[in-house]
Scaffold this motif. Structure first.
Motif, PDB file in Angstrom:
ATOM      1  N   LEU A 225       0.827  -1.209   0.000  1.00 63.50           N
ATOM      2  CA  LEU A 225       0.000   0.000   0.000  1.00 63.50           C
ATOM      3  C   LEU A 225       0.861   1.259   0.000  1.00 63.50           C
TER       4      LEU A 225
ATOM      5  N   GLU B 262      -0.483   6.821   1.974  1.00 63.78           N
ATOM      6  CA  GLU B 262      -1.752   7.530   2.164  1.00 63.78           C
ATOM      7  C   GLU B 262      -2.952   6.588   2.318  1.00 63.78           C
ATOM      8  N   SER B 263      -2.749   5.283   2.084  1.00 64.84           N
ATOM      9  CA  SER B 263      -3.851   4.323   2.184  1.00 64.84           C
ATOM     10  C   SER B 263      -3.821   3.523   3.492  1.00 64.84           C
ATOM     11  N   TYR B 264      -2.845   3.834   4.387  1.00 72.19           N
ATOM     12  CA  TYR B 264      -2.769   3.072   5.637  1.00 72.19           C
ATOM     13  C   TYR B 264      -4.039   3.246   6.479  1.00 72.19           C
TER      14      TYR B 264
ATOM     15  N   ALA C 275      -7.052   3.871   5.408  1.00 73.83           N
ATOM     16  CA  ALA C 275      -8.139   3.107   4.781  1.00 73.83           C
ATOM     17  C   ALA C 275      -8.007   1.627   5.131  1.00 73.83           C
TER      18      ALA C 275
ATOM     19  N   CYS D  22     -13.249  -0.814   0.748  1.00 75.77           N
ATOM     20  CA  CYS D  22     -12.642   0.515   0.822  1.00 75.77           C
ATOM     21  C   CYS D  22     -11.824   0.763  -0.444  1.00 75.77           C
ATOM     22  N   GLU D  23     -11.505   2.017  -0.686  1.00 74.08           N
ATOM     23  CA  GLU D  23     -10.653   2.393  -1.811  1.00 74.08           C
ATOM     24  C   GLU D  23      -9.252   2.672  -1.294  1.00 74.08           C
ATOM     25  N   ALA D  24      -8.251   2.287  -2.105  1.00 69.16           N
ATOM     26  CA  ALA D  24      -6.862   2.463  -1.676  1.00 69.16           C
ATOM     27  C   ALA D  24      -5.966   2.632  -2.893  1.00 69.16           C
ATOM     28  N   VAL D  25      -4.712   3.007  -2.619  1.00 70.80           N
ATOM     29  CA  VAL D  25      -3.691   3.121  -3.665  1.00 70.80           C
ATOM     30  C   VAL D  25      -2.613   2.085  -3.346  1.00 70.80           C
TER      31      VAL D  25
ATOM     32  N   THR E 238       2.277   3.444  -8.839  1.00 69.94           N
ATOM     33  CA  THR E 238       1.078   3.242  -8.021  1.00 69.94           C
ATOM     34  C   THR E 238      -0.147   3.093  -8.917  1.00 69.94           C
TER      35      THR E 238
ATOM     36  N   PRO F 229      -4.769   2.860  -8.409  1.00 68.55           N
ATOM     37  CA  PRO F 229      -5.910   2.835  -7.478  1.00 68.55           C
ATOM     38  C   PRO F 229      -6.633   1.477  -7.541  1.00 68.55           C
TER      39      PRO F 229
ATOM     40  N   GLU G  38     -10.079  -0.920  -5.601  1.00 67.37           N
ATOM     41  CA  GLU G  38     -11.166  -1.075  -4.628  1.00 67.37           C
ATOM     42  C   GLU G  38     -10.906  -2.394  -3.913  1.00 67.37           C
TER      43      GLU G  38
END
Length: 300
Positions: A255, A258-260, A262, A278-281, A289, A291, A293
């Motif tokens: 990950l 910024e997605s920690y 989420a 949830c949505e994550a990068v 990177t 994106p 789901e």
């Protein structure tokens, strides 16, 4: 001789006759008691022998049942061979009804050739009513002068197979025979159920793995602390990472920072509801990177 002397003589004669008769009766009763005691002693010896035989047979069979391993086929063969020897059978065979043109699976213990298997008798055993108590043994004389015993293998009140023993000569099953047969039939039925269950599980696993490997979406199997235990082929190509590396890492390392948050929120939702979304990068091996789901589901 005077009348008094004659009276005494007759009296003594009667007394001697009475003594002789009493001695004869006592001797006869003594002989009868002696023979009765001998018969009782023989009966007690016979009872001891029967008890010892009964105890030995049940002990041998119980030891086999208690020490069965994980190989269901080998367990069934052990049960057949042990019970066959205890019953004095020439051979033993198990027929399991299965779908398909053959309609059966057959196992054999002893000198029985394929063409000698009594299939018609097996069908008769399968067709008999299920016994509500104890065990129902179907008997028939075989063409070769022997005697067949047939017992249904029952699963959920349905006859799923037949257990057949061939005895060298006609013999009615006694109490010990019935107990041996009942224990073995129950044991074989249990092993057959385990074998079928194992086959169903293996087929389910194969189907799952085929779908898992063929999935277009990346699938990761994690534990509740985020360690990856399994990954689909799509995950390997999506992240540009080998399967071996994926199985040694945690999902958090895939990950972007910024997605920690989420990920933590999704983990809380998974623990609470059993499902999460949830949505994550995520980050590839080369640092790029993309994106995603993330959809999760918990299972035991």
């Amino acid at each position: 001789m005077s009348g008094v002397e004659e009276t005494w003589r007759l009296r003594r004669e009667r007394e001697r006759t009475a003594r002789r008769e009493a001695e004869r009766l006592l001797e006869a009763k003594s002989r009868e008691l002696f023979h009765s005691n001998q018969l009782l002693a023989r009966l007690l010896e016979d009872q001891k022998a029967v008890h010892a035989s009964y105890q030995s047979a049940i002990s041998q069979l119980s030891e086999v049942l208690l020490n069965l391993g994980g190989d269901c086929e080998a367990n069934i063969q052990r049960l057949m061979s042990t019970s066959g020897r205890l019953l004095g059978a020439t051979w033993c065979t198990v027929h399991i009804a299965v779908p398909g043109p053959e309609g059966r699976e057959t196992r054999v213990w002893g000198p029985l050739r394929e063409e000698e298997i009594p299939r018609q008798f097996a069908r008769a055993v399968l067709g008999q009513p299920i016994a509500t108590e104890g065990v129902s043994i179907l008997e028939v004389n075989s063409a070769d002068g022997g005697h067949l015993w047939g017992i249904s293998l029952v699963e959920r009140q349905v006859a799923v197979g037949a257990l057949i023993f061939r005895l060298p000569a006609p013999r009615r099953p006694g109490d010990l025979d019935r107990l041996i047969v009942e224990m073995v039939a129950s044991g074989i039925g249990t092993e057959e159920h385990k074998r079928k269950s194992g086959q169903a599980i293996r087929m389910g696993e194969q189907k799952f793995r085929a779908l898992f490997r063929a999935s277009v979406d990346a699938i990761l199997i994690l534990d509740m602390v985020g360690r990856i235990h399994e990954a689909s082929d799509s995950a390997e190509s999506m992240f540009g990472i080998s399967m071996g590396w994926l199985r040694r890492t945690k999902v958090s390392r895939l990950l972007a920072p910024e997605s920690y948050a989420a990920l933590r929120g999704g983990h809380r939702q998974l623990k609470r509801d059993g499902r999460s979304r949830c949505e994550a990068v995520m980050v590839r091996l080369d640092g790029s990177t993309f994106p995603v789901e993330m959809v999760g589901g918990r299972f035991e």
